[in-house]
Each structure stands twice: as structure tokens, then as C-alpha cells.
Write a protein that holds these residues in place. Structure first.
Motif, PDB file in Angstrom:
ATOM      1  N   ARG A 111      88.632   1.300  87.249  1.00 45.93           N
ATOM      2  CA  ARG A 111      87.351   0.588  87.240  1.00 45.93           C
ATOM      3  C   ARG A 111      87.074  -0.050  88.601  1.00 45.93           C
ATOM      4  O   ARG A 111      85.954  -0.024  89.102  1.00 45.93           O
ATOM      5  CB  ARG A 111      87.390  -0.491  86.166  1.00 45.93           C
ATOM      6  N   LEU A 112      88.114  -0.629  89.201  1.00 48.32           N
ATOM      7  CA  LEU A 112      87.952  -1.220  90.535  1.00 48.32           C
ATOM      8  C   LEU A 112      87.602  -0.149  91.568  1.00 48.32           C
ATOM      9  O   LEU A 112      86.783  -0.388  92.461  1.00 48.32           O
ATOM     10  CB  LEU A 112      89.222  -1.963  90.955  1.00 48.32           C
ATOM     11  N   ASN A 113      88.210   1.013  91.455  1.00 43.13           N
ATOM     12  CA  ASN A 113      87.878   2.117  92.357  1.00 43.13           C
ATOM     13  C   ASN A 113      86.410   2.499  92.225  1.00 43.13           C
ATOM     14  O   ASN A 113      85.742   2.790  93.217  1.00 43.13           O
ATOM     15  CB  ASN A 113      88.740   3.354  92.060  1.00 43.13           C
ATOM     16  N   ARG A 114      85.917   2.511  91.022  1.00 45.15           N
ATOM     17  CA  ARG A 114      84.512   2.848  90.776  1.00 45.15           C
ATOM     18  C   ARG A 114      83.564   1.845  91.445  1.00 45.15           C
ATOM     19  O   ARG A 114      82.458   2.186  91.823  1.00 45.15           O
ATOM     20  CB  ARG A 114      84.266   2.897  89.273  1.00 45.15           C
ATOM     21  N   TRP A 115      84.022   0.611  91.593  1.00 44.89           N
ATOM     22  CA  TRP A 115      83.217  -0.421  92.246  1.00 44.89           C
ATOM     23  C   TRP A 115      83.538  -0.528  93.740  1.00 44.89           C
ATOM     24  O   TRP A 115      83.177  -1.489  94.386  1.00 44.89           O
ATOM     25  CB  TRP A 115      83.426  -1.772  91.555  1.00 44.89           C
ATOM     26  N   TYR A 116      84.245   0.441  94.274  1.00 46.20           N
ATOM     27  CA  TYR A 116      84.569   0.556  95.706  1.00 46.20           C
ATOM     28  C   TYR A 116      85.462  -0.563  96.241  1.00 46.20           C
ATOM     29  O   TYR A 116      85.345  -0.963  97.393  1.00 46.20           O
ATOM     30  CB  TYR A 116      83.290   0.648  96.556  1.00 46.20           C
ATOM     31  N   PHE A 117      86.352  -1.061  95.426  1.00 49.50           N
ATOM     32  CA  PHE A 117      87.341  -2.021  95.918  1.00 49.50           C
ATOM     33  C   PHE A 117      88.389  -1.263  96.717  1.00 49.50           C
ATOM     34  O   PHE A 117      88.773  -0.158  96.348  1.00 49.50           O
ATOM     35  CB  PHE A 117      88.028  -2.760  94.764  1.00 49.50           C
ATOM     36  N   THR A 118      88.843  -1.852  97.799  1.00 50.06           N
ATOM     37  CA  THR A 118      89.941  -1.297  98.566  1.00 50.06           C
ATOM     38  C   THR A 118      91.225  -1.859  97.985  1.00 50.06           C
ATOM     39  O   THR A 118      91.372  -3.069  97.835  1.00 50.06           O
ATOM     40  CB  THR A 118      89.824  -1.692 100.056  1.00 50.06           C
ATOM     41  N   ILE A 119      92.168  -0.973  97.680  1.00 49.64           N
ATOM     42  CA  ILE A 119      93.409  -1.382  97.046  1.00 49.64           C
ATOM     43  C   ILE A 119      94.555  -1.208  98.025  1.00 49.64           C
ATOM     44  O   ILE A 119      94.677  -0.180  98.675  1.00 49.64           O
ATOM     45  CB  ILE A 119      93.672  -0.544  95.783  1.00 49.64           C
ATOM     46  N   GLN A 120      95.375  -2.246  98.134  1.00 55.73           N
ATOM     47  CA  GLN A 120      96.557  -2.178  98.977  1.00 55.73           C
ATOM     48  C   GLN A 120      97.751  -2.613  98.144  1.00 55.73           C
ATOM     49  O   GLN A 120      97.802  -3.742  97.662  1.00 55.73           O
ATOM     50  CB  GLN A 120      96.410  -3.067 100.204  1.00 55.73           C
ATOM     51  N   ALA A 121      98.701  -1.691  97.984  1.00 56.90           N
ATOM     52  CA  ALA A 121      99.891  -1.996  97.186  1.00 56.90           C
ATOM     53  C   ALA A 121     100.904  -2.747  98.034  1.00 56.90           C
ATOM     54  O   ALA A 121     101.045  -2.502  99.224  1.00 56.90           O
ATOM     55  CB  ALA A 121     100.508  -0.712  96.655  1.00 56.90           C
ATOM     56  N   HIS A 122     101.586  -3.674  97.408  1.00 49.74           N
ATOM     57  CA  HIS A 122     102.651  -4.458  98.040  1.00 49.74           C
ATOM     58  C   HIS A 122     103.905  -4.307  97.194  1.00 49.74           C
ATOM     59  O   HIS A 122     104.329  -5.247  96.531  1.00 49.74           O
ATOM     60  CB  HIS A 122     102.265  -5.940  98.138  1.00 49.74           C
ATOM     61  N   GLY A 123     104.471  -3.108  97.172  1.00 49.73           N
ATOM     62  CA  GLY A 123     105.612  -2.863  96.302  1.00 49.73           C
ATOM     63  C   GLY A 123     105.136  -2.462  94.917  1.00 49.73           C
ATOM     64  O   GLY A 123     103.954  -2.225  94.693  1.00 49.73           O
ATOM     65  N   HIS A 124     106.052  -2.391  93.967  1.00 46.69           N
ATOM     66  CA  HIS A 124     105.688  -1.944  92.627  1.00 46.69           C
ATOM     67  C   HIS A 124     105.153  -3.058  91.729  1.00 46.69           C
ATOM     68  O   HIS A 124     104.617  -2.789  90.671  1.00 46.69           O
ATOM     69  CB  HIS A 124     106.889  -1.264  91.955  1.00 46.69           C
ATOM     70  N   LYS A 125     105.273  -4.308  92.146  1.00 47.38           N
ATOM     71  CA  LYS A 125     104.810  -5.412  91.301  1.00 47.38           C
ATOM     72  C   LYS A 125     103.513  -6.055  91.773  1.00 47.38           C
ATOM     73  O   LYS A 125     102.826  -6.705  91.010  1.00 47.38           O
ATOM     74  CB  LYS A 125     105.891  -6.504  91.216  1.00 47.38           C
ATOM     75  N   ARG A 126     103.178  -5.902  93.066  1.00 48.31           N
ATOM     76  CA  ARG A 126     102.029  -6.620  93.618  1.00 48.31           C
ATOM     77  C   ARG A 126     101.012  -5.656  94.199  1.00 48.31           C
ATOM     78  O   ARG A 126     101.354  -4.609  94.712  1.00 48.31           O
ATOM     79  CB  ARG A 126     102.492  -7.564  94.721  1.00 48.31           C
ATOM     80  N   ALA A 127      99.735  -6.060  94.154  1.00 46.49           N
ATOM     81  CA  ALA A 127      98.660  -5.279  94.754  1.00 46.49           C
ATOM     82  C   ALA A 127      97.496  -6.218  95.059  1.00 46.49           C
ATOM     83  O   ALA A 127      97.231  -7.154  94.322  1.00 46.49           O
ATOM     84  CB  ALA A 127      98.210  -4.172  93.818  1.00 46.49           C
ATOM     85  N   SER A 128      96.820  -5.954  96.184  1.00 44.30           N
ATOM     86  CA  SER A 128      95.631  -6.758  96.519  1.00 44.30           C
ATOM     87  C   SER A 128      94.397  -5.860  96.483  1.00 44.30           C
ATOM     88  O   SER A 128      94.464  -4.664  96.736  1.00 44.30           O
ATOM     89  CB  SER A 128      95.789  -7.418  97.883  1.00 44.30           C
ATOM     90  N   TYR A 129      93.259  -6.473  96.171  1.00 48.79           N
ATOM     91  CA  TYR A 129      91.999  -5.763  95.998  1.00 48.79           C
ATOM     92  C   TYR A 129      90.930  -6.474  96.812  1.00 48.79           C
ATOM     93  O   TYR A 129      90.744  -7.683  96.685  1.00 48.79           O
ATOM     94  CB  TYR A 129      91.621  -5.724  94.514  1.00 48.79           C
ATOM     95  N   TYR A 130      90.215  -5.709  97.639  1.00 49.64           N
ATOM     96  CA  TYR A 130      89.234  -6.274  98.565  1.00 49.64           C
ATOM     97  C   TYR A 130      87.903  -5.552  98.409  1.00 49.64           C
ATOM     98  O   TYR A 130      87.855  -4.336  98.210  1.00 49.64           O
ATOM     99  CB  TYR A 130      89.743  -6.110  99.998  1.00 49.64           C
ATOM    100  N   HIS A 131      86.826  -6.309  98.501  1.00 51.81           N
ATOM    101  CA  HIS A 131      85.473  -5.751  98.546  1.00 51.81           C
ATOM    102  C   HIS A 131      84.634  -6.684  99.407  1.00 51.81           C
ATOM    103  O   HIS A 131      84.674  -7.905  99.232  1.00 51.81           O
ATOM    104  CB  HIS A 131      84.876  -5.660  97.146  1.00 51.81           C
ATOM    105  N   PRO A 132      83.864  -6.154 100.369  1.00 52.09           N
ATOM    106  CA  PRO A 132      83.091  -7.028 101.271  1.00 52.09           C
ATOM    107  C   PRO A 132      82.050  -7.898 100.565  1.00 52.09           C
ATOM    108  O   PRO A 132      81.693  -8.957 101.069  1.00 52.09           O
ATOM    109  CB  PRO A 132      82.428  -6.057 102.251  1.00 52.09           C
ATOM    110  N   GLN A 133      81.558  -7.489  99.393  1.00 53.39           N
ATOM    111  CA  GLN A 133      80.569  -8.286  98.675  1.00 53.39           C
ATOM    112  C   GLN A 133      81.180  -9.143  97.571  1.00 53.39           C
ATOM    113  O   GLN A 133      80.476  -9.902  96.918  1.00 53.39           O
ATOM    114  CB  GLN A 133      79.499  -7.374  98.076  1.00 53.39           C
TER     115      GLN A 133
END
Length: 132
Positions: free
Chosen positions: A52-74
Motif C-alpha cells: 500500500r505504501l508503494n502504491r502511494w509512492y513512499f520510498t522504503i529503506q530497510a535497516h536490517g530485518h527488523k527495521r524500515a523507514s518510509y519517506y514521502h516528500p508530501q
């Protein structure tokens, strides 16, 4: 966005805002999927949430298998107006799953095939009865 501003301490243990306020980080994926997703998003599958986040154009950056950050300019902390200006990607009308379901329905509705194969014994009986 309201989920990120909650006072729910259990929820805050699994995710938080990024320092610049244009995204969030999930610090414990399992806890997030078990406690936050069902309560606020009506689902419990982490992969569905990321899709769903991909569909809204969030950029996903994984930080290992337990953590991940999600970014969108708006997607800005405290700016609900810019969140309402976000536009999702259009859903594909002919996805593989829909094609598979249509094929299954079509095969279920097709009349059963019947093939008449004469038995070699039956032809021998017919020919032996015909000759006196």
C-alpha cells in the motif's frame, strides 16, 4: 498520519517519526504488524501494508530485518493538507490474480468434455454377429 501522533505507548514502541518529519520508521515489524496494523489499518499483514505504501509512492529503506523507514516528500509531520494532496498510483485493472480467477471461473463453467471411444471388444462382437 493520526496514528503517528497517538499517545498509545505500545504503538509508539514499534514506530516513530523520522527527525526531519517527512517520514516514519518502523522499529519492530512484528510488533507493528501484530498491534498497530489490525487496530488502525484493518489488516495484519506487513507485506500488504508495504504494498500500500508503494502504491502511494513512499520510498522504503530497510535497516536490517527488523527495521524500515518510509519517506514521502508530501508526508509532513503536522501538515494534513499536503497529505490530502498525495495521489496513489492507479491500480492495475488486469492483474495476474484477476486473470487467474477469470480462468478458473471459465473452466468451472465450461461443459464437461465427453469423448466416445469404441471398445475393441465391442467392435469384435458387432463384426462377429454380422457374419453368418
Amino acid at each position: 498520519m493520526e496514528v503517528l501522533d497517538l499517545e498509545d505507548e505500545e504503538a509508539k514502541q514499534s514506530f516513530s517519526w523520522l527527525p526531519h518529519g517527512r517520514g516514519f520508521i518502523i522499529t519492530d515489524k512484528k510488533k507493528f504488524a501484530a498491534e498497530v496494523l489490525p487496530k488502525y489499518f484493518g489488516e495484519s499483514k506487513y507485506t500488504s501494508f508495504t504494498r500500500r505504501l508503494n502504491r502511494w509512492y513512499f520510498t522504503i529503506q530497510a535497516h536490517g530485518h527488523k527495521r524500515a523507514s518510509y519517506y514521502h516528500p508530501q508526508f509532513i509531520r503536522g501538515d494534513i493538507k499536503s497529505c490530502h494532496e498525495m495521489i496513489p498510483a492507479p491500480q492495475r485493472k488486469n492483474s495476474r490474480a484477476k486473470k487467474a480467477m477469470a480462468a478458473a471461473r471459465a473452466s468451472a463453467q465450461a461443459p464437461p468434455r465427453s469423448i466416445s471411444i469404441p471398445s475393441p471388444l465391442a467392435t469384435d462382437l458387432v463384426s462377429s454377429n454380422a457374419a453368418p
